[in-house]
Design a protein around this motif. Sequence first.
Motif, PDB file in Angstrom:
ATOM      1  N   GLU A  39       0.766  -1.151  -0.018  1.00 20.78           N
ATOM      2  CA  GLU A  39       0.078  -0.156   0.075  1.00 20.78           C
ATOM      3  C   GLU A  39       1.042   1.242   0.168  1.00 20.78           C
ATOM      4  OE1 GLU A  39      -3.621   2.151   2.366  1.00 20.78           O
ATOM      5  OE2 GLU A  39      -3.712   0.135   2.134  1.00 20.78           O
ATOM      6  N   LYS A  40       2.168   1.120   0.448  1.00 22.75           N
ATOM      7  CA  LYS A  40       2.914   2.492   0.328  1.00 22.75           C
ATOM      8  C   LYS A  40       3.226   2.874  -0.797  1.00 22.75           C
ATOM      9  CE  LYS A  40       6.069   2.330   4.370  1.00 22.75           C
ATOM     10  NZ  LYS A  40       7.394   1.471   4.711  1.00 22.75           N
ATOM     11  N   GLU A  41       3.583   1.928  -1.943  1.00 21.21           N
ATOM     12  CA  GLU A  41       3.682   2.247  -3.093  1.00 21.21           C
ATOM     13  C   GLU A  41       2.528   2.944  -3.959  1.00 21.21           C
ATOM     14  OE1 GLU A  41       7.012  -0.157  -1.931  1.00 21.21           O
ATOM     15  OE2 GLU A  41       4.911  -0.422  -1.801  1.00 21.21           O
ATOM     16  N   ALA A  42       1.282   2.281  -3.435  1.00 19.41           N
ATOM     17  CA  ALA A  42      -0.035   2.543  -3.997  1.00 19.41           C
ATOM     18  C   ALA A  42      -0.311   4.217  -3.485  1.00 19.41           C
ATOM     19  CB  ALA A  42      -1.150   1.847  -3.794  1.00 19.41           C
ATOM     20  N   ARG A  43      -0.033   4.366  -2.495  1.00 14.16           N
ATOM     21  CA  ARG A  43      -0.259   5.764  -1.686  1.00 14.16           C
ATOM     22  C   ARG A  43       0.577   6.833  -2.347  1.00 14.16           C
ATOM     23  NH1 ARG A  43      -3.424   6.365   2.496  1.00 14.16           N
ATOM     24  NH2 ARG A  43      -4.085   4.589   3.706  1.00 14.16           N
ATOM     25  N   LEU A  45       2.005   6.445  -5.418  1.00 16.57           N
ATOM     26  CA  LEU A  45       1.769   6.792  -6.918  1.00 16.57           C
ATOM     27  C   LEU A  45       0.576   7.539  -6.822  1.00 16.57           C
ATOM     28  CD1 LEU A  45       2.584   6.040  -9.817  1.00 16.57           C
ATOM     29  CD2 LEU A  45       1.010   4.082  -9.377  1.00 16.57           C
ATOM     30  N   ALA A  46      -0.562   7.404  -6.064  1.00 16.68           N
ATOM     31  CA  ALA A  46      -1.836   8.016  -6.107  1.00 16.68           C
ATOM     32  C   ALA A  46      -1.468   9.518  -5.716  1.00 16.68           C
ATOM     33  CB  ALA A  46      -2.804   7.673  -5.073  1.00 16.68           C
ATOM     34  N   LYS A  47      -0.540   9.860  -4.892  1.00 20.56           N
ATOM     35  CA  LYS A  47      -0.238  11.317  -4.654  1.00 20.56           C
ATOM     36  C   LYS A  47       0.372  11.789  -5.668  1.00 20.56           C
ATOM     37  CE  LYS A  47      -0.857  11.534   0.441  1.00 20.56           C
ATOM     38  NZ  LYS A  47      -1.968  12.481   0.287  1.00 20.56           N
ATOM     39  N   LYS A  48       1.243  11.151  -6.246  1.00 17.01           N
ATOM     40  CA  LYS A  48       2.097  11.678  -7.206  1.00 17.01           C
ATOM     41  C   LYS A  48       1.378  12.069  -8.738  1.00 17.01           C
ATOM     42  CE  LYS A  48       5.993  12.180  -7.788  1.00 17.01           C
ATOM     43  NZ  LYS A  48       6.791  13.296  -7.996  1.00 17.01           N
ATOM     44  N   VAL A  49       0.432  10.862  -9.247  1.00 16.52           N
ATOM     45  CA  VAL A  49      -0.431  11.220 -10.211  1.00 16.52           C
ATOM     46  C   VAL A  49      -1.413  12.501 -10.051  1.00 16.52           C
ATOM     47  CG1 VAL A  49      -2.082   9.916 -11.732  1.00 16.52           C
ATOM     48  CG2 VAL A  49       0.059   8.944 -10.984  1.00 16.52           C
ATOM     49  N   LEU A 105      -4.211  -4.577  -4.959  1.00 16.24           N
ATOM     50  CA  LEU A 105      -3.378  -3.441  -4.797  1.00 16.24           C
ATOM     51  C   LEU A 105      -3.689  -2.425  -6.078  1.00 16.24           C
ATOM     52  CD1 LEU A 105      -1.226  -2.315  -3.074  1.00 16.24           C
ATOM     53  CD2 LEU A 105       0.624  -3.435  -4.559  1.00 16.24           C
ATOM     54  N   PHE A 106      -4.219  -2.974  -7.128  1.00 13.66           N
ATOM     55  CA  PHE A 106      -4.643  -1.802  -8.207  1.00 13.66           C
ATOM     56  C   PHE A 106      -5.857  -1.291  -8.001  1.00 13.66           C
ATOM     57  CE2 PHE A 106      -7.436  -1.436 -11.734  1.00 13.66           C
ATOM     58  CZ  PHE A 106      -6.711  -0.651 -12.567  1.00 13.66           C
ATOM     59  N   ASP A 107      -6.831  -2.161  -7.211  1.00  7.89           N
ATOM     60  CA  ASP A 107      -8.052  -1.508  -6.609  1.00  7.89           C
ATOM     61  C   ASP A 107      -7.693  -0.309  -5.549  1.00  7.89           C
ATOM     62  OD1 ASP A 107      -9.413  -3.367  -8.427  1.00  7.89           O
ATOM     63  OD2 ASP A 107      -9.870  -4.713  -6.896  1.00  7.89           O
ATOM     64  N   ARG A 108      -6.818  -0.807  -4.813  1.00 13.74           N
ATOM     65  CA  ARG A 108      -6.612   0.305  -3.729  1.00 13.74           C
ATOM     66  C   ARG A 108      -5.959   1.507  -4.237  1.00 13.74           C
ATOM     67  NH1 ARG A 108      -7.928   2.688   0.427  1.00 13.74           N
ATOM     68  NH2 ARG A 108      -6.572   3.322   2.160  1.00 13.74           N
ATOM     69  N   LEU A 109      -5.136   1.391  -5.239  1.00 13.24           N
ATOM     70  CA  LEU A 109      -4.510   2.557  -6.000  1.00 13.24           C
ATOM     71  C   LEU A 109      -5.796   3.400  -6.611  1.00 13.24           C
ATOM     72  CD1 LEU A 109      -2.473   4.476  -7.332  1.00 13.24           C
ATOM     73  CD2 LEU A 109      -2.533   2.942  -9.349  1.00 13.24           C
ATOM     74  N   VAL A 110      -6.843   2.665  -7.185  1.00 10.28           N
ATOM     75  CA  VAL A 110      -7.910   3.480  -7.634  1.00 10.28           C
ATOM     76  C   VAL A 110      -8.685   4.264  -6.614  1.00 10.28           C
ATOM     77  CG1 VAL A 110     -10.439   3.236  -8.830  1.00 10.28           C
ATOM     78  CG2 VAL A 110      -8.378   1.921  -9.652  1.00 10.28           C
ATOM     79  N   GLN A 111      -8.968   3.598  -5.326  1.00 10.46           N
ATOM     80  CA  GLN A 111      -9.792   4.143  -4.288  1.00 10.46           C
ATOM     81  C   GLN A 111      -8.772   5.384  -3.818  1.00 10.46           C
ATOM     82  OE1 GLN A 111      -9.695   0.851  -1.343  1.00 10.46           O
ATOM     83  NE2 GLN A 111     -11.565   0.079  -2.281  1.00 10.46           N
ATOM     84  N   LEU A 112      -7.502   5.354  -3.542  1.00 10.01           N
ATOM     85  CA  LEU A 112      -6.603   6.460  -3.080  1.00 10.01           C
ATOM     86  C   LEU A 112      -6.820   7.517  -4.326  1.00 10.01           C
ATOM     87  CD1 LEU A 112      -3.545   4.107  -2.112  1.00 10.01           C
ATOM     88  CD2 LEU A 112      -5.086   5.589  -0.555  1.00 10.01           C
ATOM     89  N   LEU A 113      -6.633   7.169  -5.407  1.00  6.46           N
ATOM     90  CA  LEU A 113      -6.801   8.447  -6.452  1.00  6.46           C
ATOM     91  C   LEU A 113      -8.249   9.077  -6.334  1.00  6.46           C
ATOM     92  CD1 LEU A 113      -5.344   6.459  -9.811  1.00  6.46           C
ATOM     93  CD2 LEU A 113      -4.348   8.851  -8.642  1.00  6.46           C
ATOM     94  N   GLN A 114      -9.365   8.315  -6.002  1.00  5.13           N
ATOM     95  CA  GLN A 114     -10.487   8.854  -5.726  1.00  5.13           C
ATOM     96  C   GLN A 114     -10.638   9.773  -4.420  1.00  5.13           C
ATOM     97  OE1 GLN A 114     -12.658   5.018  -5.895  1.00  5.13           O
ATOM     98  NE2 GLN A 114     -13.705   5.765  -8.154  1.00  5.13           N
ATOM     99  N   ALA A 115      -9.954   9.311  -3.597  1.00  9.59           N
ATOM    100  CA  ALA A 115      -9.782   9.888  -2.251  1.00  9.59           C
ATOM    101  C   ALA A 115      -8.925  11.284  -2.460  1.00  9.59           C
ATOM    102  CB  ALA A 115      -9.148   8.960  -1.059  1.00  9.59           C
ATOM    103  N   GLU A 116      -8.282  11.287  -3.436  1.00  7.91           N
ATOM    104  CA  GLU A 116      -7.536  12.598  -3.670  1.00  7.91           C
ATOM    105  C   GLU A 116      -8.229  13.653  -4.322  1.00  7.91           C
ATOM    106  OE1 GLU A 116      -4.009  13.460  -3.201  1.00  7.91           O
ATOM    107  OE2 GLU A 116      -3.948  11.983  -1.867  1.00  7.91           O
ATOM    108  N   GLY A 117      -9.364  13.163  -4.866  1.00  8.07           N
ATOM    109  CA  GLY A 117     -10.538  14.118  -5.446  1.00  8.07           C
ATOM    110  C   GLY A 117     -10.536  13.988  -7.068  1.00  8.07           C
ATOM    111  N   VAL A 118      -9.804  12.758  -7.517  1.00  9.91           N
ATOM    112  CA  VAL A 118      -9.775  12.611  -8.885  1.00  9.91           C
ATOM    113  C   VAL A 118     -10.758  11.446  -9.363  1.00  9.91           C
ATOM    114  CG1 VAL A 118      -8.490  11.816 -10.948  1.00  9.91           C
ATOM    115  CG2 VAL A 118      -7.255  12.951  -9.074  1.00  9.91           C
TER     116      VAL A 118
END
Length: 152
Positions: A39-43, A45-49, A105-118
């Motif tokens: 999840e660290k990598e997913a977090r 990547l989500a913040k970066k993107v 982990l892919f699904d978690r990345l999607v959730q994290l991007l959505q949590a970033e407001g995207v």
Amino acid sequence: MRAVFQRVYEAAVTVDGETVGKVGNGGLLLVGVTHTDTEKEARWLAKKVAGLRVFSDDEDRMNLSVKDIGGALLVVSNFTLYGNASHGRRPEFTAAARPETAKPLFDRLVQLLQAEGVPVETGVFGADMTVSMQGNGPVTLWLDTATDARGL
């Protein structure tokens, strides 16, 4: 995690002739997962993107993020980002995580991007997909948490 970000005017993904994800102005994000990703990598990547300043401002400078322009992302799983074609002509994919590891982990990345407001649309994990896009730029960036996310 590895990702290829492409700035787009529009992008879509179809499975068996049916559109399953589509975005207008924003980005296409192809994502690969390897065995050691967490999840660290997913977090990271989500913040970066979500924060990448790759969209033009009023002075035509790449100074705005996908959030700033009210854009969206089409996020598509792509295990071939971990392909190794350095030996012979047939690539090997042993560095790609197995689906039972990669999908959560892919699904978690999607959730994290959505949590970033995207706003996020996706393909179908593991499916044979047709991805189309109308590139804007072109602007294409390679992101790799193993080399880019120092101090994770």
